[in-house]
Design an enzyme around this catalytic site. Structure first.
Site, PDB file in Angstrom:
ATOM      1  N   LYS A 112       1.994  -3.896   6.409  1.00  0.00           N
ATOM      2  CA  LYS A 112       2.468  -3.780   5.023  1.00  0.00           C
ATOM      3  C   LYS A 112       3.985  -3.571   4.990  1.00  0.00           C
ATOM      4  CE  LYS A 112      -1.528  -4.502   3.294  1.00  0.00           C
ATOM      5  NZ  LYS A 112      -1.827  -5.848   2.805  1.00  0.00           N
ATOM      6  N   SER A 157       0.839  -1.200   0.000  1.00  0.00           N
ATOM      7  CA  SER A 157       0.000   0.000   0.000  1.00  0.00           C
ATOM      8  C   SER A 157       0.870   1.244   0.000  1.00  0.00           C
ATOM      9  CB  SER A 157      -0.863  -0.024   1.263  1.00  0.00           C
ATOM     10  OG  SER A 157      -1.443   1.226   1.495  1.00  0.00           O
ATOM     11  N   TYR A 199      -2.168  -1.590  10.941  1.00  0.00           N
ATOM     12  CA  TYR A 199      -2.428  -2.046   9.571  1.00  0.00           C
ATOM     13  C   TYR A 199      -1.252  -1.673   8.666  1.00  0.00           C
ATOM     14  CZ  TYR A 199      -3.967  -1.884   4.744  1.00  0.00           C
ATOM     15  OH  TYR A 199      -4.015  -2.039   3.374  1.00  0.00           O
TER      16      TYR A 199
HETATM   17  P1  NAD Z   1     -11.120  -7.064   0.907  1.00  0.00           P
HETATM   18  O1  NAD Z   1     -11.386  -7.056   2.370  1.00  0.00           O
HETATM   19  O2  NAD Z   1     -12.249  -6.801  -0.003  1.00  0.00           O
HETATM   20  O3  NAD Z   1     -10.426  -8.438   0.474  1.00  0.00           O
HETATM   21  C1  NAD Z   1      -9.570  -9.152   1.326  1.00  0.00           C
HETATM   22  C2  NAD Z   1     -10.069 -10.586   1.377  1.00  0.00           C
HETATM   23  O4  NAD Z   1      -9.206 -11.354   2.210  1.00  0.00           O
HETATM   24  C3  NAD Z   1     -11.479 -10.718   1.943  1.00  0.00           C
HETATM   25  O5  NAD Z   1     -12.260 -11.467   1.024  1.00  0.00           O
HETATM   26  C4  NAD Z   1     -11.287 -11.459   3.262  1.00  0.00           C
HETATM   27  O6  NAD Z   1     -12.387 -12.300   3.551  1.00  0.00           O
HETATM   28  C5  NAD Z   1     -10.008 -12.231   2.995  1.00  0.00           C
HETATM   29  N1  NAD Z   1      -9.203 -12.557   4.189  1.00  0.00           N
HETATM   30  C6  NAD Z   1      -8.804 -11.732   5.184  1.00  0.00           C
HETATM   31  N2  NAD Z   1      -8.066 -12.411   6.068  1.00  0.00           N
HETATM   32  C7  NAD Z   1      -7.987 -13.698   5.625  1.00  0.00           C
HETATM   33  C8  NAD Z   1      -7.345 -14.866   6.107  1.00  0.00           C
HETATM   34  N3  NAD Z   1      -6.668 -14.885   7.241  1.00  0.00           N
HETATM   35  N4  NAD Z   1      -7.480 -16.005   5.388  1.00  0.00           N
HETATM   36  C9  NAD Z   1      -8.184 -16.025   4.234  1.00  0.00           C
HETATM   37  N5  NAD Z   1      -8.811 -14.962   3.740  1.00  0.00           N
HETATM   38  C10 NAD Z   1      -8.708 -13.802   4.432  1.00  0.00           C
HETATM   39  O7  NAD Z   1      -9.931  -6.007   0.665  1.00  0.00           O
HETATM   40  P2  NAD Z   1      -9.326  -5.445  -0.694  1.00  0.00           P
HETATM   41  O8  NAD Z   1      -9.644  -4.012  -0.754  1.00  0.00           O
HETATM   42  O9  NAD Z   1      -9.665  -6.336  -1.817  1.00  0.00           O
HETATM   43  O10 NAD Z   1      -7.773  -5.557  -0.356  1.00  0.00           O
HETATM   44  C11 NAD Z   1      -6.964  -6.602  -0.840  1.00  0.00           C
HETATM   45  C12 NAD Z   1      -5.542  -6.376  -0.379  1.00  0.00           C
HETATM   46  O11 NAD Z   1      -5.087  -5.104  -0.850  1.00  0.00           O
HETATM   47  C13 NAD Z   1      -5.350  -6.352   1.136  1.00  0.00           C
HETATM   48  O12 NAD Z   1      -4.115  -6.963   1.441  1.00  0.00           O
HETATM   49  C14 NAD Z   1      -5.303  -4.872   1.452  1.00  0.00           C
HETATM   50  O13 NAD Z   1      -4.591  -4.612   2.635  1.00  0.00           O
HETATM   51  C15 NAD Z   1      -4.571  -4.343   0.233  1.00  0.00           C
HETATM   52  N6  NAD Z   1      -4.821  -2.927  -0.031  1.00  0.00           N
HETATM   53  C16 NAD Z   1      -6.110  -2.485  -0.218  1.00  0.00           C
HETATM   54  C17 NAD Z   1      -6.344  -1.134  -0.456  1.00  0.00           C
HETATM   55  C18 NAD Z   1      -7.747  -0.617  -0.639  1.00  0.00           C
HETATM   56  O14 NAD Z   1      -7.956   0.603  -0.566  1.00  0.00           O
HETATM   57  N7  NAD Z   1      -8.747  -1.447  -0.915  1.00  0.00           N
HETATM   58  C19 NAD Z   1      -5.259  -0.240  -0.516  1.00  0.00           C
HETATM   59  C20 NAD Z   1      -3.976  -0.729  -0.352  1.00  0.00           C
HETATM   60  C21 NAD Z   1      -3.756  -2.079  -0.105  1.00  0.00           C
HETATM   61  C1  UD1 Z   2      -6.899   4.899   3.962  1.00  0.00           C
HETATM   62  C2  UD1 Z   2      -5.899   4.504   5.006  1.00  0.00           C
HETATM   63  C3  UD1 Z   2      -4.760   3.745   4.341  1.00  0.00           C
HETATM   64  C4  UD1 Z   2      -5.316   2.535   3.576  1.00  0.00           C
HETATM   65  C5  UD1 Z   2      -6.387   3.003   2.596  1.00  0.00           C
HETATM   66  C6  UD1 Z   2      -7.058   1.848   1.923  1.00  0.00           C
HETATM   67  C7  UD1 Z   2      -6.060   6.140   6.827  1.00  0.00           C
HETATM   68  C8  UD1 Z   2      -5.386   7.265   7.514  1.00  0.00           C
HETATM   69  N1  UD1 Z   2      -5.430   5.666   5.724  1.00  0.00           N
HETATM   70  O1  UD1 Z   2      -6.246   5.726   3.016  1.00  0.00           O
HETATM   71  O2  UD1 Z   2      -3.829   3.311   5.287  1.00  0.00           O
HETATM   72  O3  UD1 Z   2      -4.277   1.877   2.864  1.00  0.00           O
HETATM   73  O4  UD1 Z   2      -7.380   3.756   3.293  1.00  0.00           O
HETATM   74  O5  UD1 Z   2      -7.855   1.119   2.807  1.00  0.00           O
HETATM   75  O6  UD1 Z   2      -7.102   5.669   7.258  1.00  0.00           O
HETATM   76  N2  UD1 Z   2     -12.408  11.274   3.455  1.00  0.00           N
HETATM   77  C9  UD1 Z   2     -13.415  12.159   3.805  1.00  0.00           C
HETATM   78  N3  UD1 Z   2     -14.583  11.652   4.293  1.00  0.00           N
HETATM   79  C10 UD1 Z   2     -14.793  10.309   4.451  1.00  0.00           C
HETATM   80  C11 UD1 Z   2     -13.774   9.416   4.097  1.00  0.00           C
HETATM   81  C12 UD1 Z   2     -12.572   9.928   3.615  1.00  0.00           C
HETATM   82  O7  UD1 Z   2     -13.249  13.376   3.673  1.00  0.00           O
HETATM   83  O8  UD1 Z   2     -15.879   9.932   4.924  1.00  0.00           O
HETATM   84  C13 UD1 Z   2     -11.146  11.802   2.898  1.00  0.00           C
HETATM   85  C14 UD1 Z   2      -9.931  11.475   3.742  1.00  0.00           C
HETATM   86  O9  UD1 Z   2      -9.700  12.478   4.683  1.00  0.00           O
HETATM   87  C15 UD1 Z   2      -8.842  11.409   2.657  1.00  0.00           C
HETATM   88  C16 UD1 Z   2      -9.569  10.949   1.399  1.00  0.00           C
HETATM   89  O10 UD1 Z   2     -10.956  11.185   1.648  1.00  0.00           O
HETATM   90  O11 UD1 Z   2      -8.351  12.700   2.429  1.00  0.00           O
HETATM   91  C17 UD1 Z   2      -9.356   9.489   1.096  1.00  0.00           C
HETATM   92  O12 UD1 Z   2      -9.656   8.738   2.264  1.00  0.00           O
HETATM   93  P1  UD1 Z   2      -9.710   7.137   2.289  1.00  0.00           P
HETATM   94  O13 UD1 Z   2     -10.585   6.668   1.184  1.00  0.00           O
HETATM   95  O14 UD1 Z   2     -10.047   6.716   3.682  1.00  0.00           O
HETATM   96  O15 UD1 Z   2      -8.233   6.703   1.894  1.00  0.00           O
HETATM   97  P2  UD1 Z   2      -6.831   7.095   2.568  1.00  0.00           P
HETATM   98  O16 UD1 Z   2      -6.972   7.944   3.760  1.00  0.00           O
HETATM   99  O17 UD1 Z   2      -5.976   7.601   1.488  1.00  0.00           O
END
Ligand code: NAD
Ligand code: UD1
Length: 340
Positions: free
Chosen positions: A155, A126, A151
């Protein structure tokens, strides 16, 4: 046909990646414990691609069960490890849950890959690993900062664990993908993000407010040192993100050794207000909002320099923001219909 194991494959990014892999000719096996998803996404994947991936309900922290599942899929050529918990606030409240789930899960996957000689792993990292960056945009060489949440730590530590395993095993190779802010859904409207409870992230909060599920969007802070005072992020379409996983896997399968690290973003930052306006322009729906205090831990501005992924993987973000916002809205409407 080459087999790929996707842990966390019923989740948001995993399900879109399953589609992209199947459309690229791979056979997909999904491992997931369904802690943050349901098997509905498998049905969505089938509707899009015509093929339902094989599904194994399994918790990656359960080593003996995982070993058993890997033994039945030891012909896989690679693993994409999405499985993790991702709620930043919850990770502050329940750090051990996050360290155990995200790090024990990763270590078990790496152990099984070593035992069954599966060489290639893609690890979901991330942009959170950059903390508050000193220079923008961030490249992969921008120094990492101490993470602000458990969290985020999972990473930073996860990347280190993967690097150490590759250094110790010349047969293993890895790609660390640092996602910026994934948003949107498949254009079909059959799969998308399914946040449980009140969303933490901006995009699902916007679509749920637009749908009338939430009364008002709270915008966190308008006094940042940015052109319009709102935080800036790099919002990347989830289908572009999925395509990057296929490119990363192909890069390893074609023989690239060691560990590669890529930023996955568009290279363009949007402020919160710009995103709200872009959503209205793309969908015709205005989202009611109020400006409230800053949220603790928010980074004022971050966006990616993704030229390395362009050069090495021949990957670029392609989907225009308006299409991404329309797909997010289509998915919101479809998932509302399913619930009613
Ligand atoms: P998500 O929650 O939709 O998907 C994650 C999946 O992993 C879920 O289906 C959950 O049931 C499964 N899971 C969790 N723990 C598990 C375990 N111990 N064993 C088996 N399955 C398990 O999340 P996502 O948004 O698809 O994220 C996927 C990956 O990307 C994660 O590693 C997350 O940290 C990373 N990531 C996501 C974002 C984002 O904004 N969505 C940003 C940066 C990184
Ligand atoms: C957040 C996490 C980051 C994680 C990512 C994906 C924090 C501080 N960071 O990133 O670690 O990898 O999600 O899960 O939580 N915002 C609003 N109103 C809302 C929601 C968000 O104004 O109700 C704003 C936030 O202040 C930010 C932007 O929208 O400026 C994006 O927020 P968000 O979608 O939560 O992502 P990140 O903060 O970038």
């Amino acid at each position: 046909m080459q087999n790929i194991i996707i842990t966390g494959g019923t989740g948001y990014i995993g399900s879109h990646t399953a589609v992209a892999l199947q459309e690229s000719g791979f056979k997909v096996v999904v491992f997931d414990n369904l802690s943050n998803s349901t098997t509905d996404s498998l049905y969505g994947i089938e509707r899009i691609t015509g093929t339902r991936p094989e599904f194994v309900q399994i918790d990656c922290t359960d080593l003996s069960a995982l070993r058993d599942a890997f033994s039945r899929h030891s012909d896989a050529v690679g693993v994409i490890h999405f499985a993790a918990l991702k709620a930043v606030g919850e990770s502050v409240q329940r750090p051990l849950l996050y360290y155990r789930n995200n790090l024990v899960g990763l270590m078990n996957v790496l152990l099984c890959m070593t035992e069954f000689e599966i060489p290639s792993i893609v690890f979901s990292s991330s942009a959170t690993v950059y903390g508050v960056p000193e220079t923008l945009p961030v490249t992969e060489d921008t120094p990492l900062q101490p993470a602000t949440s458990p969290y985020g730590q999972t990473k930073v530590i996860g990347e280190t664990i993967v690097r150490d395993c590759v250094a110790a095993n010349p047969k293993m190779r890895a790609t660390l993908l640092r996602y910026f802010n994934p948003i949107g859904a498949h254009p079909s409207g059959f799969i998308g993000e399914n946040p449980s409870g009140i969303p933490n992230n901006l995009m699902p909060y916007i679509t749920q407010t637009a749908a009338g599920i939430r009364p008002i969007l709270r915008v966190f802070g308008n006094d940042y040192d940015t052109p319009d005072g709102f935080c800036i992020r790099d919002y990347i379409d989830v289908n572009d993100l999925a395509a990057a996983h296929v490119a990363a896997l192909n890069n390893m399968l074609s023989g690239t050794d060691g560990v590669s690290t890529f930023n996955l973003g568009t290279g363009r930052g949007y402020s919160v207000m710009e995103l709200i306006d872009a959503f209205r322009d793309a969908t015709g729906v205005s989202v009611p909002y109020e400006i409230v205090a800053r949220r603790d831990g928010d980074v004022p501005a971050i966006w990616a320099d993704a030229t390395s992924a362009a050069k090495v993987l021949n990957w670029r973000a392609k989907v225009p923001l308006s299409n991404t916002l329309q797909s997010a809205w289509r998915w919101q409407i479809n998932s509302g219909e399913k619930k009613s």
